[in-house]
Scaffold this active site. Sequence first.
Site, short mmCIF file in Angstrom:
data_model
loop_
_atom_site.label_atom_id
_atom_site.label_comp_id
_atom_site.label_asym_id
_atom_site.label_seq_id
_atom_site.Cartn_x
_atom_site.Cartn_y
_atom_site.Cartn_z
CB CYS A 43 -24.89 -22.07 15.18
SG CYS A 43 -25.15 -24.15 15.23
CG ASP A 44 -23.56 -15.73 14.47
OD1 ASP A 44 -22.35 -16.28 14.06
OD2 ASP A 44 -24.17 -15.45 14.21
CB ILE A 45 -20.04 -18.01 19.92
CG1 ILE A 45 -21.12 -18.36 20.15
CG2 ILE A 45 -19.46 -17.26 21.28
CD1 ILE A 45 -21.24 -19.85 21.77
CB SER B 40 -19.36 -14.60 12.29
OG SER B 40 -20.93 -14.45 13.10
CG ASN C 212 -24.16 -12.88 18.83
OD1 ASN C 212 -25.23 -11.68 18.44
ND2 ASN C 212 -23.85 -13.64 17.55
#
Length: 190
Positions: free
Chosen positions: A4-6, A42, A10
């Site tokens: 959910c936040d690649i 993001s 990260n």
Amino acid sequence: MCHCDIKPENICIVSTSRSKFKLIDFGSATLRFDCHNSYVQSRWYRAPEVMLGLPWDERIDIWSFGCVLAELVLGRPIFYGSSVEQVLAAQSAVLGQVPERLMRGSGLAKVYFTPERELFTLDPTGLPKGACLRLPIPSERTAFEVSMASWHACAWSFCLYLAGQSPLFVLQACTSCSRCARVCASCLLA
């Protein structure tokens, strides 16, 4: 599991000689049957289905991964924007209009699009409250396709390693607006 936040921040390089990378920061991660929040990813790496409030699954990570690949090549985010409306405009410029099926299924589409499917923003900065401004969709599609030809050798070999396909194929497979048409992680890494 869905990260959910690649995004580039990260992804850590473990070994350059072995082309080994590690995904970090699983603070937003969900399992398939967990409650899915509407605010994930993001903004520059956010899949259309998330922005439009539609059901989503682990393929949003594939979308983000495609955005990261494009950023490695272009040297800047491919879908840059300071608001959801601007990111949707950038996505439309590169990928074409959001598919009608997604628009029909979205309760949020009317927040971002006119009935004629043009993007707009409500209460834009510098205008009176309640004002509505139609956003132009830049016509950068050919510029994007041309830039794909200028990928450096590292990006080419990385994409060939991942999918045994051309980099443009990998990007198109990762950033399909249709969640069902988007390649799954196991197929990408097979």
